[in-house]
Design an enzyme around this catalytic site. Structure first.
Site, PDB file in Angstrom:
ATOM      1  N   ARG A 182      44.924  59.059  48.225  1.00  0.00           N
ATOM      2  CA  ARG A 182      44.529  58.229  47.080  1.00  0.00           C
ATOM      3  C   ARG A 182      45.606  58.152  46.012  1.00  0.00           C
ATOM      4  O   ARG A 182      45.314  58.109  44.814  1.00  0.00           O
ATOM      5  CB  ARG A 182      43.216  58.744  46.474  1.00  0.00           C
ATOM      6  CG  ARG A 182      42.056  58.773  47.456  1.00  0.00           C
ATOM      7  CD  ARG A 182      41.679  57.380  47.954  1.00  0.00           C
ATOM      8  NE  ARG A 182      40.597  57.475  48.922  1.00  0.00           N
ATOM      9  CZ  ARG A 182      40.777  57.566  50.247  1.00  0.00           C
ATOM     10  NH1 ARG A 182      42.008  57.543  50.747  1.00  0.00           N
ATOM     11  NH2 ARG A 182      39.761  57.649  51.053  1.00  0.00           N
ATOM     12  N   CYS A 231      35.050  56.310  42.977  1.00  0.00           N
ATOM     13  CA  CYS A 231      35.018  57.777  42.980  1.00  0.00           C
ATOM     14  C   CYS A 231      35.719  58.333  41.749  1.00  0.00           C
ATOM     15  O   CYS A 231      36.829  57.929  41.415  1.00  0.00           O
ATOM     16  CB  CYS A 231      35.676  58.327  44.236  1.00  0.00           C
ATOM     17  SG  CYS A 231      34.707  58.032  45.737  1.00  0.00           S
ATOM     18  N   GLU A 301      40.256  61.365  40.212  1.00  0.00           N
ATOM     19  CA  GLU A 301      40.844  60.291  41.013  1.00  0.00           C
ATOM     20  C   GLU A 301      40.976  59.039  40.162  1.00  0.00           C
ATOM     21  O   GLU A 301      41.872  58.235  40.347  1.00  0.00           O
ATOM     22  CB  GLU A 301      39.980  60.006  42.243  1.00  0.00           C
ATOM     23  CG  GLU A 301      40.538  58.913  43.149  1.00  0.00           C
ATOM     24  CD  GLU A 301      39.756  58.760  44.444  1.00  0.00           C
ATOM     25  OE1 GLU A 301      39.506  59.794  45.100  1.00  0.00           O
ATOM     26  OE2 GLU A 301      39.391  57.618  44.791  1.00  0.00           O
TER      27      GLU A 301
END
Length: 308
Positions: A182, A231, A301
């Protein structure tokens, strides 16, 4: 110095085509619906305009922030200093090479990720099926190495065309980008202009079936219709952040109008009038409780920008 219409005249951006607006609420440009004002918001129409804009900002030492689709981002309540740059005018997408086994696609950064996913679904191009349902732009998906169900954006990348903060053009091969879980090695002053992507070829119905099945699963397990930024925390290696948060008893917890989703605990949703301070406060609370329960320290994130 805070920028306004008068001080903007001193920056003297020549050779610029595109929108320029002042004191723009960033809540209107983020999926969360949260964020203070951007001093200046710009939408350059082409790379030449972007280059001239960056050159003028550099001369006056004005900071800039590039935002894609406003998806995996939290803008603080104090807004964003300097200039926000949106690349939504960069929307060209075309096939470069195609054979019986695969295809190479050119895609500008402002193309929405779902437009790309749907194009691949219709044509039978395989490689992005798991990204169905993820909002945002190709540029943002590349910078954050968006992924789901074992599919990652990095696996499709051949190369990227970029513009540095001083206006220099560059090209990175996939192995030079520094992709990770990510994330990528694209820094704050490097702007992705476009990506050359590779895909396999299969029967279009097969690709469409996989794409739609992944979307159905996401609709059951994620709060897709709600105001969220995807997320909140990275998954620790071999573990699920959502499961850790759920097991710590945080699902449904709230602060102000921000709530830990009852559908998926790694999504925070804005129930109406949430603020960035509420969101950040809830993040701190969830991190602390989860850490006490599991001994694992969750890491964000979501991208956090702007003034407190």
């Amino acid at each position: 110095m805070r920028l306004d219409e008068k001080s903007w005249q001193d920056i003297a951006v020549d050779g610029y085509r595109g929108k320029v607006e002042f004191r723009v609420p960033m809540k209107d440009y983020t999926y969360l619906g949260i964020g203070g004002d951007a001093e200046v918001l710009t939408v350059p129409e082409d790379p030449f305009s972007l280059k001239n804009l960056l050159g003028a900002l550099r001369k006056k030492s004005v900071p800039f922030t590039v935002i894609g689709g406003g998806t995996n981002i939290l803008v603080r309540d104090g807004g964003i200093e300097g200039v926000v740059i949106l690349l939504k005018s960069f929307r060209r997408m075309e096939v470069i090479n195609e054979s019986d086994s695969g295809v190479e696609l050119f895609t500008e950064a402002g193309v929405t990720l779902q437009k790309l996913v749907n194009f691949c679904k219709e044509k039978g191009y395989s490689g992005l099926e798991g990204l169905s349902g993820i909002p945002g732009t190709v540029g943002g998906a590349v910078c954050g190495n968006a992924g789901s169900f074992g599919y990652e954006m990095k696996d499709a990348v051949i190369s990227l065309a970029v513009m540095h903060g001083d206006g220099r053009l560059g090209r990175y091969k996939r192995e030079e980008v520094g992709f990770g879980y990510r994330k990528s090695g694209i820094t704050g002053d490097v702007i992705v202009l476009s990506a050359n992507l590779k895909f396999g070829k299969e029967d279009a119905e097969t690709v469409a079936s996989r794409t739609e099945e992944f979307l159905r699963e996401k609709r059951m397990k994620q709060p897709l219709p709600a105001k969220s930024a995807g997320c909140v925390f990275r998954n620790p290696e071999g573990l699920s952040a959502g499961r850790l948060i759920d097991e710590a008893g945080c699902k449904g917890m709230s602060m102000g109008d921000i709530e830990v989703s009852t559908v998926h605990a790694n999504f925070f949703v804005n129930r109406g009038n949430g603020t960035a301070s509420d969101y950040l406060g809830l993040m701190e609370k969830v991190v602390a409780i989860t850490n006490r329960k599991s001994g694992i320290l969750l890491e964000p994130e979501i991208r956090i920008v702007g003034r407190p």
